[in-house]
Design a protein around this motif. Structure first.
Motif, PDB file in Angstrom:
ATOM      1  N   THR A  30      -0.614   7.704   5.662  1.00  0.00           N
ATOM      2  CA  THR A  30      -0.046   7.235   4.414  1.00  0.00           C
ATOM      3  C   THR A  30       0.392   8.067   3.592  1.00  0.00           C
ATOM      4  OG1 THR A  30      -1.433   5.331   4.394  1.00  0.00           O
ATOM      5  CG2 THR A  30      -0.310   5.925   2.426  1.00  0.00           C
ATOM      6  N   ALA A  31       0.021   9.525   3.534  1.00  0.00           N
ATOM      7  CA  ALA A  31       0.496  10.547   2.659  1.00  0.00           C
ATOM      8  C   ALA A  31       1.680  11.006   3.246  1.00  0.00           C
ATOM      9  CB  ALA A  31      -0.611  11.506   2.734  1.00  0.00           C
ATOM     10  N   VAL A  73      -3.059  12.669  -2.335  1.00  0.00           N
ATOM     11  CA  VAL A  73      -2.764  11.419  -1.816  1.00  0.00           C
ATOM     12  C   VAL A  73      -3.501  11.269  -0.462  1.00  0.00           C
ATOM     13  CG1 VAL A  73      -0.883   9.908  -0.844  1.00  0.00           C
ATOM     14  CG2 VAL A  73      -0.419  11.470  -2.840  1.00  0.00           C
ATOM     15  N   HIS A  74      -3.529  11.967   0.196  1.00  0.00           N
ATOM     16  CA  HIS A  74      -4.368  11.943   1.563  1.00  0.00           C
ATOM     17  C   HIS A  74      -5.819  11.509   1.293  1.00  0.00           C
ATOM     18  CE1 HIS A  74      -5.287  16.223   1.411  1.00  0.00           C
ATOM     19  NE2 HIS A  74      -6.098  16.085   2.174  1.00  0.00           N
ATOM     20  N   ASN A  78       2.466   1.551  -3.614  1.00  0.00           N
ATOM     21  CA  ASN A  78       1.269   1.792  -4.475  1.00  0.00           C
ATOM     22  C   ASN A  78       0.879   3.543  -4.343  1.00  0.00           C
ATOM     23  OD1 ASN A  78       1.064  -0.400  -5.756  1.00  0.00           O
ATOM     24  ND2 ASN A  78      -0.675  -1.053  -4.310  1.00  0.00           N
ATOM     25  N   ALA A  79       1.062   3.800  -2.945  1.00  0.00           N
ATOM     26  CA  ALA A  79       0.767   5.293  -2.654  1.00  0.00           C
ATOM     27  C   ALA A  79       1.880   6.125  -3.210  1.00  0.00           C
ATOM     28  CB  ALA A  79       0.386   5.556  -1.202  1.00  0.00           C
ATOM     29  N   TYR A 139       1.530   6.543  -6.872  1.00  0.00           N
ATOM     30  CA  TYR A 139       0.210   7.191  -7.305  1.00  0.00           C
ATOM     31  C   TYR A 139       0.858   8.670  -7.262  1.00  0.00           C
ATOM     32  CZ  TYR A 139      -4.199   9.316  -6.589  1.00  0.00           C
ATOM     33  OH  TYR A 139      -5.342  10.188  -6.793  1.00  0.00           O
ATOM     34  N   ARG A 181       0.797  -1.224  -0.027  1.00  0.00           N
ATOM     35  CA  ARG A 181      -0.214   0.085  -0.049  1.00  0.00           C
ATOM     36  C   ARG A 181       0.928   1.131   0.029  1.00  0.00           C
ATOM     37  NH1 ARG A 181      -5.074   1.990   1.219  1.00  0.00           N
ATOM     38  NH2 ARG A 181      -5.265   3.897   2.443  1.00  0.00           N
ATOM     39  N   ALA A 229      -6.970  10.040  -1.505  1.00  0.00           N
ATOM     40  CA  ALA A 229      -7.242   8.538  -2.310  1.00  0.00           C
ATOM     41  C   ALA A 229      -6.518   7.488  -1.161  1.00  0.00           C
ATOM     42  CB  ALA A 229      -6.082   8.642  -3.472  1.00  0.00           C
ATOM     43  N   TYR A 230      -5.910   7.909  -0.303  1.00  0.00           N
ATOM     44  CA  TYR A 230      -5.360   6.765   0.625  1.00  0.00           C
ATOM     45  C   TYR A 230      -5.816   7.187   2.124  1.00  0.00           C
ATOM     46  CZ  TYR A 230      -2.876   4.597  -3.116  1.00  0.00           C
ATOM     47  OH  TYR A 230      -2.605   3.902  -4.349  1.00  0.00           O
ATOM     48  N   ASP A 231      -4.965   7.844   2.798  1.00  0.00           N
ATOM     49  CA  ASP A 231      -5.176   8.279   4.147  1.00  0.00           C
ATOM     50  C   ASP A 231      -4.153   9.218   4.489  1.00  0.00           C
ATOM     51  OD1 ASP A 231      -3.238   6.818   5.713  1.00  0.00           O
ATOM     52  OD2 ASP A 231      -4.467   5.254   4.768  1.00  0.00           O
TER      53      ASP A 231
END
Length: 290
Positions: free
Chosen positions: A109-110, A101-102, A34-35, A38, A31, A104-106
């Protein structure tokens, strides 16, 4: 090749390096990888890498070394965008025409994507195929351009940019945007082991280009659309942030932009026709719509 083709070629060379550096690894959580991909490989003009590659070309630097340093600058830039978009910073939902990014993910993670990209930038700039005798100076250059006296300090000033006068705005923007752009130009000279005069000319060119880039960005925030820019517009006025466009108005800002473009072209005189693509870059910055 014309300017558009050279910009595309620089982007392709940079993307190849970044794609190779961001391949799956047992040590890297899927993950997070991938982030990171991205955040870096889905869009972007790769303008700072282009400046590294074109500046290095003035000194016949091998293409693979220039591309590695270009990718390092792009990793650093992409990290800054991921963090700038966070709710605690500019709180943006859109970047490069897609969710930030935050979103699309969280958020966690960003933050880690940005941390990892910053580290990857220095891994790339100090590894093969960058010559060992210039790797240290290049890492020092990138650190100074991106740290508290450069991009990070400029972002701090921007977060508090209310009620600044023209000089305060110029200082903030020269740090937030200009230092990394000037650093990209200077990196080509460092790679090419250029003399002091050539290096100074490229630094001056980069300083002017950075001023032009931020001024054009502020104009787009006033005059552009989210569809054109790939990000939210009107946010500076909404946040009551001080910008030169807000201070002197769009017409005067356009006139200043034209002056900067002419001055930037003049700084490249020592390089003659070899710098024609870099001269075109200053016009591209002034005329861009994204």
């Amino acid at each position: 090749m014309d300017f558009a083709a050279r910009l595309a070629a620089a982007a392709e060379a940079t993307n190849r390096v970044m794609d190779q550096a961001l391949q799956p690894s047992p040590a890297v959580p899927d993950r997070l990888l991938n982030a990171t991909r991205y955040a870096t490989l889905a869009g972007g003009k790769r303008f700072r890498p282009f400046l590294v590659i074109e500046s290095a070309a003035l000194f016949d630097v091998p293409a693979d070394a220039a591309a590695a340093v270009a990718a390092a600058f792009e990793c650093l830039h992409s990290y800054s965008l991921v963090h700038d978009d966070l709710p605690a910073m500019d709180d943006d939902d859109l970047r490069r025409g897609q969710p930030t990014v935050h979103k699309a993910y969280d958020e966690a993670t960003a933050i880690l994507v940005g941390d990892g990209l910053q580290a990857l930038a220095f891994e790339l700039i100090t590894g093969d195929p960058v010559p060992s005798d210039v790797a240290g100076p290049l890492a020092h250059l990138l650190a100074r351009a991106s740290g508290n006296a450069g991009m990070v300090g400029g972002q701090y000033r921007d977060l508090n940019a209310i009620g600044l006068d023209a000089e305060g705005i110029r200082l903030m923007q020269s740090m937030k945007t200009g230092r990394l752009i000037a650093g990209a130009c200077e990196a080509g000279a460092v790679l090419g082991r250029a003399d002091a005069g050539a290096r100074a000319a490229l630094v001056r060119y980069g300083d002017l280009l950075g001023e032009a880039f931020q001024l054009a960005d502020d104009l787009l925030d006033v005059e552009g659309t989210a569809e054109e820019t790939g990000k939210r517009v009107g946010k500076d006025a909404g946040a009551d942030k001080a910008t030169l466009v807000g201070l002197i108005g769009p017409a005067a800002a356009r006139a200043r932009l034209a002056e900067i473009v002419a001055a930037a072209a003049d700084t490249l005189a020592p390089f003659g026709d070899r710098a024609s693509v870099l001269r075109e870059a200053s016009r591209f910055v002034a005329d861009r719509r994204s």
